[in-house]
Design an enzyme around this catalytic site. Structure first.
Site, PDB file in Angstrom:
ATOM      1  N   ARG A  50       0.830  -1.212   0.000  1.00  0.00           N
ATOM      2  CA  ARG A  50       0.000   0.000   0.000  1.00  0.00           C
ATOM      3  C   ARG A  50       0.860   1.256   0.000  1.00  0.00           C
ATOM      4  NH1 ARG A  50      -4.435   0.514   4.637  1.00  0.00           N
ATOM      5  NH2 ARG A  50      -2.598   1.008   5.862  1.00  0.00           N
ATOM      6  N   LYS A 149      -2.663   7.022   1.217  1.00  0.00           N
ATOM      7  CA  LYS A 149      -2.402   7.272   2.641  1.00  0.00           C
ATOM      8  C   LYS A 149      -1.322   8.340   2.723  1.00  0.00           C
ATOM      9  CE  LYS A 149      -2.122   4.631   6.891  1.00  0.00           C
ATOM     10  NZ  LYS A 149      -3.133   5.414   7.587  1.00  0.00           N
ATOM     11  N   GLU A 182     -15.897   6.393   5.564  1.00  0.00           N
ATOM     12  CA  GLU A 182     -15.107   5.731   6.608  1.00  0.00           C
ATOM     13  C   GLU A 182     -15.023   6.657   7.809  1.00  0.00           C
ATOM     14  OE1 GLU A 182     -11.012   5.173   5.411  1.00  0.00           O
ATOM     15  OE2 GLU A 182     -10.872   7.180   4.565  1.00  0.00           O
TER      16      GLU A 182
HETATM   17  N1  PXG Z   1      -8.996   4.798   7.125  1.00  0.00           N
HETATM   18  C1  PXG Z   1      -8.075   5.769   7.336  1.00  0.00           C
HETATM   19  C2  PXG Z   1      -8.346   7.139   6.855  1.00  0.00           C
HETATM   20  C3  PXG Z   1      -6.884   5.454   8.003  1.00  0.00           C
HETATM   21  O1  PXG Z   1      -5.960   6.394   8.194  1.00  0.00           O
HETATM   22  C4  PXG Z   1      -7.662   3.163   8.244  1.00  0.00           C
HETATM   23  C5  PXG Z   1      -8.809   3.535   7.551  1.00  0.00           C
HETATM   24  C6  PXG Z   1      -7.493   1.733   8.672  1.00  0.00           C
HETATM   25  O2  PXG Z   1      -6.504   1.092   7.872  1.00  0.00           O
HETATM   26  P1  PXG Z   1      -5.630  -0.117   8.423  1.00  0.00           P
HETATM   27  O3  PXG Z   1      -4.761  -0.489   7.296  1.00  0.00           O
HETATM   28  O4  PXG Z   1      -4.837   0.428   9.584  1.00  0.00           O
HETATM   29  O5  PXG Z   1      -6.548  -1.176   8.832  1.00  0.00           O
HETATM   30  C7  PXG Z   1      -6.654   4.143   8.449  1.00  0.00           C
HETATM   31  C8  PXG Z   1      -5.364   3.811   9.124  1.00  0.00           C
HETATM   32  C9  PXG Z   1      -4.541   6.626  14.609  1.00  0.00           C
HETATM   33  C10 PXG Z   1      -4.145   6.391  13.194  1.00  0.00           C
HETATM   34  O6  PXG Z   1      -3.683   7.087  15.382  1.00  0.00           O
HETATM   35  C11 PXG Z   1      -4.871   5.549  12.413  1.00  0.00           C
HETATM   36  C12 PXG Z   1      -4.508   5.296  11.081  1.00  0.00           C
HETATM   37  C13 PXG Z   1      -3.445   5.939  10.594  1.00  0.00           C
HETATM   38  C14 PXG Z   1      -2.734   6.815  11.388  1.00  0.00           C
HETATM   39  C15 PXG Z   1      -3.057   7.037  12.701  1.00  0.00           C
HETATM   40  O7  PXG Z   1      -5.698   6.349  14.959  1.00  0.00           O
HETATM   41  N2  PXG Z   1      -5.308   4.411  10.412  1.00  0.00           N
END
Ligand code: PXG
Length: 289
Positions: A50, A149, A182
């Protein structure tokens, strides 16, 4: 803590980037948040993949191969004696001029931080979380695609502020058509009868690594997986709802915009998914040692 920056390790106090780095000046860069469980990095391949897709989308050439990046992540974990932890992988556009043109940036910077994980309190997993829809619309895919991301998280941060101001713990972001996209750092799911539903990626959801793992686990326990556009009405009338993310894992939702979801606590199917997910985290992953 030893922090990796461009192939070298620095201690915390000396781990710095230039004020001319476009990651800081413009949020020009990409990142990943990854977890280690019992001495293994969970879904490392998926996170690295990713990262390279995000970089490609913003025309950023990461100055190392995915294999080298994988090794750098593992080595940073070793340097910090990580057994269970949280890894932040950041690639910035690098040092440039005050103008925004990325062509003037000579070389991207690669930063890897391997730290302890800040866990959510156990009560959240039993009682669930209260969440609300917020006014800030998720980025339109033709402006800044939510699949990337990127280091530019203001869209999500504004939504988070709105949730906090409303006295809620997390924000549901809708897309410009009004469909559920989301949350600010998590994907969202609902359960209705035997169906496990989640917005499709084109609705403005990140291709969450936890999202995909939960879909796999859901299939294993016999749920019918449906990726489809969801409205607020669908959320309000769900049997169960939960959020997924690397840090959160699977967090139950107990109320949405003041509507109680199910029994107002972690539902039975969410509980089962969480149990199966925990097994997966402990039985798979890239060994660190
Ligand atoms: N949506 C967004 C916008 C994200 O940033 C997810 C979904 C979940 O993806 P994963 O691959 O982790 O299952 C993310 C990722 C935090 C934090 O501190 C969370 C993310 C990134 C940076 C910080 O809560 N989540």
């Amino acid at each position: 803590m030893k922090i990796y920056i461009n192939g070298k390790y620095y201690d915390e106090n000396n781990a710095t980037v230039s004020v001319f780095d476009h990651g800081l000046l413009y949020g020009d860069g990409v990142f990943e948040g990854i977890r280690a469980y019992v001495g293994r990095v969970f879904k490392l391949k998926e996170h690295i993949e990713r990262l390279y897709y995000s970089a490609k989308a913003i025309l950023l050439t990461i100055p190392m191969t995915p294999a080298e990046m994988t090794e750098a992540v593992i080595d940073t974990c070793r340097q910090n004696n990580i057994i269970d932890g949280y890894i932040r992988l950041v690639v910035t556009r690098g040092i440039g001029t005050l103008g925004l043109d990325p062509v003037k940036c000579s070389k991207p910077s690669v930063i890897i931080i391997a730290d302890k994980i800040q866990l959510y309190p156990q009560t959240v997993y039993e009682e669930g979380m209260k969440i609300v829809t917020v006014p800030t619309t998720r980025n339109f895919h033709n402006s800044l695609n939510p699949a990337i991301k990127s280091l530019n998280y203001l869209n999500n941060i504004l939504a988070k502020i709105e949730a906090t101001n409303a006295g809620a713990e997390e924000a549901i972001m809708l897309n410009s058509e009004g469909f559920v996209a989301e949350c600010t750092g998590d994907n969202i799911f609902i359960i209705k009868n035997n169906d496990l539903l989640t917005p499709p990626l084109y609705a403005g959801a990140l291709r969450g690594v936890t999202r995909l793992a939960v879909i796999e686990v859901g299939k294993q326990i016999g749920l019918n997986i449906i990726e489809t556009n969801l409205t607020r009405y669908d959320l309000y009338n769900a049997d169960e709802s939960f959020l997924t993310g690397t840090a959160a894992e699977i967090v139950p939702v107990n109320a949405i915009d003041g509507r109680i979801i199910g029994e107002g606590k972690c539902g039975p199917i969410t509980k089962k998914l969480l149990e199966q997910f925990h097994i997966l985290t402990k039985q798979s992953g890239e060994p660190i040692y």
